[in-house]
Write a protein that holds these residues in place. Sequence first.
Motif, PDB file in Angstrom:
ATOM      1  N   UNK A   1       0.850  -1.189   0.000  1.00  0.00           N
ATOM      2  CA  UNK A   1       0.000   0.000   0.000  1.00  0.00           C
ATOM      3  C   UNK A   1       0.883   1.235   0.000  1.00  0.00           C
ATOM      4  N   UNK A   2       0.668   2.117  -0.959  1.00  0.00           N
ATOM      5  CA  UNK A   2       1.467   3.328  -1.067  1.00  0.00           C
ATOM      6  C   UNK A   2       0.588   4.549  -0.823  1.00  0.00           C
ATOM      7  N   UNK A   3       1.162   5.522  -0.086  1.00  0.00           N
ATOM      8  CA  UNK A   3       0.448   6.757   0.237  1.00  0.00           C
ATOM      9  C   UNK A   3      -0.938   6.478   0.820  1.00  0.00           C
ATOM     10  N   UNK A   4      -0.940   5.695   1.881  1.00  0.00           N
ATOM     11  CA  UNK A   4      -2.180   5.368   2.578  1.00  0.00           C
ATOM     12  C   UNK A   4      -2.612   6.555   3.424  1.00  0.00           C
ATOM     13  N   UNK A   5      -3.884   6.905   3.335  1.00  0.00           N
ATOM     14  CA  UNK A   5      -4.421   7.997   4.142  1.00  0.00           C
ATOM     15  C   UNK A   5      -5.905   7.745   4.373  1.00  0.00           C
ATOM     16  N   UNK A   6      -6.434   8.372   5.418  1.00  0.00           N
ATOM     17  CA  UNK A   6      -7.858   8.196   5.673  1.00  0.00           C
ATOM     18  C   UNK A   6      -8.249   8.698   7.035  1.00  0.00           C
ATOM     19  N   UNK A   7      -9.522   8.540   7.301  1.00  0.00           N
ATOM     20  CA  UNK A   7     -10.062   8.933   8.596  1.00  0.00           C
ATOM     21  C   UNK A   7     -11.082   7.891   9.019  1.00  0.00           C
ATOM     22  N   UNK A   8     -11.901   8.234   9.994  1.00  0.00           N
ATOM     23  CA  UNK A   8     -12.872   7.265  10.500  1.00  0.00           C
ATOM     24  C   UNK A   8     -13.962   6.952   9.485  1.00  0.00           C
TER      25      UNK A   8
END
Length: 710
Positions: free
Chosen positions: A280-287
């Motif tokens: 996984x590259x440049x993983x980002x997120x929130x709830x």
Amino acid sequence: MKQIVKYALYGAGGVVLLGGGALAYIVATFDPNALKPQIEQLVLDEKQRTLKLNGPIKLSILPSLGATLSDVSLSERNAPTQQFAQISDARVSLQFWPLLKKKVIVDAVELHGAQVKLVRNAQGEFNFADLMSKEEDPQPNPPVDFDISRIRVDKVNVAFDDQQAGRQMSLSELALAADGLTLKGARNLDFSTRAQVSKPLLDVQLKTRLDQLDMDTEAKRFELDDLQSSVEGKLDTETLKLNLAAPKLSLSGNGASAELLTLDALLSGAARKLDAKFRLENLSGDSKQIAARAFVVDVDGQQAGTAAKLKISSPLGFDVDKLALSLSRLAIQGDITAGPAKAAPVDLSGHLNLGLQAQHLDTALAGKLDGNGLNLSADVRNFSQPAVRFELKADRLDLDRYIAPAKADSGKAGPPAKIDLSALKDLNIDGRISVGQLKKAPLDAREVRVVIAAKHGLINVPLASLKAFGGDIAASATATATASPRITVKPKLSNVDIHAVLKQFANFDRLEGRGFVEGDLAVQGSDATAMKHSVSGNLRTKLNDGALRGINIGKTLRDAKATLANFQGGEKTVASSPSEKTDFTELTASLLLDQGLVSNKDLSMKSPLIRVNGEGEADLKSETVNYLIKAALVATSKGQEGASRDELRGLTIPVRVKGSFAEPKYSLDLSAALKDNAGVKLEEKKAEVKQEIKQKADEAIKKGLKGLFK
């Protein structure tokens, strides 16, 4: 000023000496072992558990203030003889002066050897629940800061008996090490243990290493640096290896981010091997949402002679609330290999959407498989009772390249193949298949079209058509999704090579010809043998320009001439030979099948010189035949054998076919031949007498006329 500083230092030093002396006096005069009975009684009164402080309690002030315990045990609640936990050696050392400021600075926490037994009963209650209960304090104390310089834990064993789930788990040789543990984080975390589970059968070694952990408990934010975690051991009888790595991973109550996250997984056993690498590259997120610029999977797997080496990649989106995965630009590239066949390249692209909460899967892929065009679209809803809609279009499919061939028959008769369709009882399918050319030995077909529908436990194929064996084949079929399914088939074959069909699918090579077959068949059973024994229905056949292998009926008639001329009866065996055959221009027959018994009463076979009629039975259960063929020469032939054929013209010879399908026996029923042909000979004799009388009458008339004119 210098004097003030000097006297201040003297005063501070005096206080330190005084405090140190006081501590030394307390340690020297105070015996903590004298408090053991009171401590044990307090635990018994408060928790109804038996605490045993078997080893001595030791206090120390150098190099830090500390206490050491050994051989400590705690019983189950209200069960003094049942041990809940036991500790071999434990030591805690801390700094004294920070305690005055309600700050706990622990130099070290050490635990060497411990046994803990955890239980969850059938009602879901844990045996440590009473230890976790908190009593309300009307005047709670303010929180106390703590700082642990070093933690060392080893040789800890934890057993968990989950009676509700019916399985046992254990952690053995558990070890934990960490430096600088505070409410803000820790350094150099190192954890290892051996985990064993009874269901599924699992026995693995777990290891986790973390260089730095930064925590903000109020914001619920965690920063992990250089995370390395591994699992290695056995899953059932197969080898399992997992390696997780993240150079920098951020977790918070509202999201997560990582520049790179990798997982290597290996599952290897005698029957299969799967080696997968996730990235996984440049993983980002929130709830609410999680996204990755690139999700890449490299898969190298082998099972039952089939191997696949694929790379799967796509941007990734994940909706946390809906548990929905989206691969918007999915690409699949690699090779698929079956047995010794050359690897078949795969190059497909499209999309895949999977919603676990909505129970919905939607995908569409297009590209090339083995250099041939392929398009697949599918929609699946309601995973517990799937409703599947799909359409597959392919220029060419060679299934022998993707599906490993079945193992050769050892020659030993094994149990019949089971046919159980009950797993499909809840299936709801509406599908279309269109293939320009389809190969799966022994079938090589073109223009394959299949429509399939399944609902309410009934599988329906309203249309199946293809071109094969030199002609057109069509059929419709139904099947019940039960453990002993009932299957009906309505086949229609036009201009097919019947010899090729029977040889490939029935291992029968005694009949040649090209023509038409139509029928209506039904079978039922839980295995292949039961179905063969139950087959019922009818078939109608018309073949042109073919041959019956194994016997030359014309030659057999000529060989019977001398025997019949001497009025000899009985039966005469006719040798069967693969090189012998009886040619025909047309053959028609209708078959009636009833519970594995095949009967026919209207066989008609024609050729320029022979007419054959027949009737009889075949038993599919015993694979035997009992059939009577009545053959007759009906025309003459010029040439060397012309006179012999003339003598046999009109003669009918019954030929009995009897025995196994594999090796039928042929015999001439000469007694029946004499009886059937007696009338023929008498009529021929009457005709000869009439001809002779007519000839003599003509001669007498001629003589009489000559006398009148003398």
